[in-house]
Design an enzyme around this catalytic site. Sequence first.
Site, mmCIF file in Angstrom:
data_model
loop_
_atom_site.group_PDB
_atom_site.id
_atom_site.type_symbol
_atom_site.label_atom_id
_atom_site.label_comp_id
_atom_site.label_asym_id
_atom_site.label_seq_id
_atom_site.Cartn_x
_atom_site.Cartn_y
_atom_site.Cartn_z
ATOM 1 N N CYS A 1 0.865 -1.187 0.000
ATOM 2 C CA CYS A 1 0.000 0.000 0.000
ATOM 3 C C CYS A 1 0.898 1.232 0.000
ATOM 4 O O CYS A 1 2.059 1.141 -0.412
ATOM 5 C CB CYS A 1 -0.981 -0.026 1.168
ATOM 6 S SG CYS A 1 -0.222 -0.004 2.810
ATOM 7 N N ARG B 1 -3.395 -0.646 5.386
ATOM 8 C CA ARG B 1 -3.947 -1.724 4.567
ATOM 9 C C ARG B 1 -3.025 -2.942 4.423
ATOM 10 O O ARG B 1 -3.445 -4.077 4.688
ATOM 11 C CB ARG B 1 -4.308 -1.183 3.164
ATOM 12 C CG ARG B 1 -5.465 -0.211 3.174
ATOM 13 C CD ARG B 1 -5.585 0.552 1.866
ATOM 14 N NE ARG B 1 -4.481 1.507 1.710
ATOM 15 C CZ ARG B 1 -4.293 2.284 0.652
ATOM 16 N NH1 ARG B 1 -5.137 2.206 -0.372
ATOM 17 N NH2 ARG B 1 -3.284 3.121 0.607
ATOM 18 N N ASP C 1 -8.102 4.035 0.822
ATOM 19 C CA ASP C 1 -7.145 4.406 1.867
ATOM 20 C C ASP C 1 -7.947 4.852 3.102
ATOM 21 O O ASP C 1 -8.667 5.842 3.040
ATOM 22 C CB ASP C 1 -6.283 5.558 1.329
ATOM 23 C CG ASP C 1 -5.247 6.027 2.328
ATOM 24 O OD1 ASP C 1 -5.313 5.619 3.502
ATOM 25 O OD2 ASP C 1 -4.375 6.811 1.920
#
Length: 149
Positions: free
Chosen positions: A8, A14, A122
């Site tokens: 990420c 994440r 995000d």
Amino acid sequence: MTKILMVCLGNICRSPLAEGILRSKVEGKSVLVDSAGTGNYHVGDPPDRRSIEIAKKYGLDISNLRGRQFTATDFDTFDLIYIMDESNYTNVLRLARTEEDKAKVRFILDEVYPGQKFNVPDPYHSEMHAFESLFRMLDEACNLIASKL
Ligand code: 4NP
């Protein structure tokens, strides 16, 4: 051994969660799972406390993971590189040296929605509910990844 890298931006929300989830699903198999960020803002940092919390809720401990930045040598180490969004995709592909490198890079949600190139949003500036849906999204994708290993 199959080596899988989750990527990420910051490697604190994440991808460490994806790492923890997939690792829990491949226990006993010859699979290595790691994660990295395309940015360098959180190198050496533990996962975001909200990712640690949601992982804990589902029985996973990701608190010992530490942020690191993706580098071109990761193409040599890993067989599959799962990115979370199109920005990660662009940043990772920029470091690819060969067509073989490029072929290793996949949108993680393409496991669930083949060819759609959907983004895992995000969650950094979001509330806890975003981490709940993040967990579910990654869990579904990792179930499908693990079933093929
Ligand atoms: P991640 O989330 O890419 O899922 O780890 C982010 C974490 C930190 C930042 C951006 C995204 N940041 O800008 O610091």
